[in-house]
Design a protein around this motif. Structure first.
Motif, PDB file in Angstrom:
ATOM      1  N   TRP A 102      44.861 -60.859 -51.028  1.00 56.24           N
ATOM      2  CA  TRP A 102      45.996 -60.871 -50.093  1.00 56.24           C
ATOM      3  C   TRP A 102      47.270 -61.354 -50.777  1.00 56.24           C
ATOM      4  O   TRP A 102      48.328 -60.727 -50.659  1.00 56.24           O
ATOM      5  N   ILE A 103      47.163 -62.463 -51.516  1.00 58.19           N
ATOM      6  CA  ILE A 103      48.329 -62.998 -52.222  1.00 58.19           C
ATOM      7  C   ILE A 103      48.772 -62.029 -53.320  1.00 58.19           C
ATOM      8  O   ILE A 103      49.969 -61.867 -53.592  1.00 58.19           O
ATOM      9  N   GLY A 104      47.797 -61.379 -53.951  1.00 56.32           N
ATOM     10  CA  GLY A 104      48.114 -60.474 -55.044  1.00 56.32           C
ATOM     11  C   GLY A 104      48.938 -59.281 -54.627  1.00 56.32           C
ATOM     12  O   GLY A 104      49.598 -58.647 -55.464  1.00 56.32           O
ATOM     13  N   LEU A 105      48.928 -58.958 -53.343  1.00 55.94           N
ATOM     14  CA  LEU A 105      49.711 -57.826 -52.855  1.00 55.94           C
ATOM     15  C   LEU A 105      51.206 -58.136 -52.807  1.00 55.94           C
ATOM     16  O   LEU A 105      52.023 -57.228 -52.719  1.00 55.94           O
ATOM     17  N   GLY A 106      51.548 -59.432 -52.872  1.00 55.57           N
ATOM     18  CA  GLY A 106      52.958 -59.826 -52.853  1.00 55.57           C
ATOM     19  C   GLY A 106      53.485 -60.078 -54.260  1.00 55.57           C
ATOM     20  O   GLY A 106      52.853 -59.727 -55.258  1.00 55.57           O
ATOM     21  N   SER A 107      54.643 -60.703 -54.344  1.00 58.77           N
ATOM     22  CA  SER A 107      55.272 -60.976 -55.654  1.00 58.77           C
ATOM     23  C   SER A 107      55.617 -62.452 -55.804  1.00 58.77           C
ATOM     24  O   SER A 107      56.517 -62.810 -56.557  1.00 58.77           O
ATOM     25  N   HIS A 108      54.882 -63.315 -55.074  1.00 62.66           N
ATOM     26  CA  HIS A 108      55.177 -64.751 -55.104  1.00 62.66           C
ATOM     27  C   HIS A 108      54.783 -65.349 -56.454  1.00 62.66           C
ATOM     28  O   HIS A 108      53.734 -65.033 -57.008  1.00 62.66           O
TER      29      HIS A 108
END
Length: 210
Positions: A102-108
């Motif tokens: 889930w986090i990997g789908l963003g760019s944080h």
């Protein structure tokens, strides 16, 4: 993720080892404390690997609490408790993988400095617990699960430190995601080991006497 004195192989309760009981209480306190530290730090840093490590500390605290509860019980109950802990460790592994995806789908991009400092503190805390548990690492499935959890925790702490270095050097979040995924697979591997050992002990205790 994680991840876990000789136990009796018979069906009767073996007397609790007072040294082991004291070690478990110390380990329980350390893990509860570090769970709080890493949970807050993971939120501050936005790090999924720190979050995975905090959940690992929480799982270990539960492991130590269960171990204290079943310490003086018959082997069959200790083996059942070990099997249940294996199931919980496996569930944590799956949850961490889902969170990493889930986090990997963003760019944080997480805070590398916070990740590094907290991982070093966590490694030191787990090092103390590992030294205390070393003498009991070859016990029954329940004791084995406690040792494996602590061993895997130290590996995970070093992995988080490497992730912090990677995030600092690349200015990207993928090292954090990669380490969280590795931690999840470590937890799944340890869970399989614990559950397999517990099944063997349960088979011995329930086998008919000839």
């Amino acid at each position: 993720m994680s991840s876990c004195c000789s136990g009796s192989c018979g069906s009767q309760s073996s007397p609790p080892d007072n040294r082991y009981r004291r070690v478990l209480w110390v380990a329980l306190f350390i893990n509860i404390l570090m769970f709080g530290v890493e949970l807050v730090s993971s939120m501050k840093a936005g790090s999924v690997s720190l979050l995975a490590d905090s959940m690992d500390f929480l799982g270990d605290a539960g492991n130590y609490a269960v171990s204290l509860f079943v310490l003086g019980m018959a082997t069959i109950w200790r083996s059942r408790a070990a099997y249940a802990k294996g199931v919980i460790m496996g569930a944590f592994g799956v949850l961490v993988l889902a969170r990493a995806l889930w986090i990997g789908l963003g760019s944080h991009v997480p805070e590398a400095e916070t990740m590094g400092i907290i991982s070093i503190i966590a490694f030191a805390a787990n090092g103390v617990v590992a030294l205390l548990l070393y003498a009991f690492r070859n016990g029954d499935a329940n004791m084995r699960s406690v040792w494996l959890c602590t061993r895997n925790d130290m590996i995970a702490n070093l992995a988080v430190l490497l992730a912090a270095i990677g995030v600092f050097g690349t200015k990207a979040g993928w090292p954090d995601i990669a380490v969280a995924s590795i931690m999840a697979f470590l937890g799944l591997s340890a869970a399989r080991d614990i559950m397999g050992r517990a099944r063997l002990e349960l088979a011995k205790t329930t086998a008919p006497v000839r």
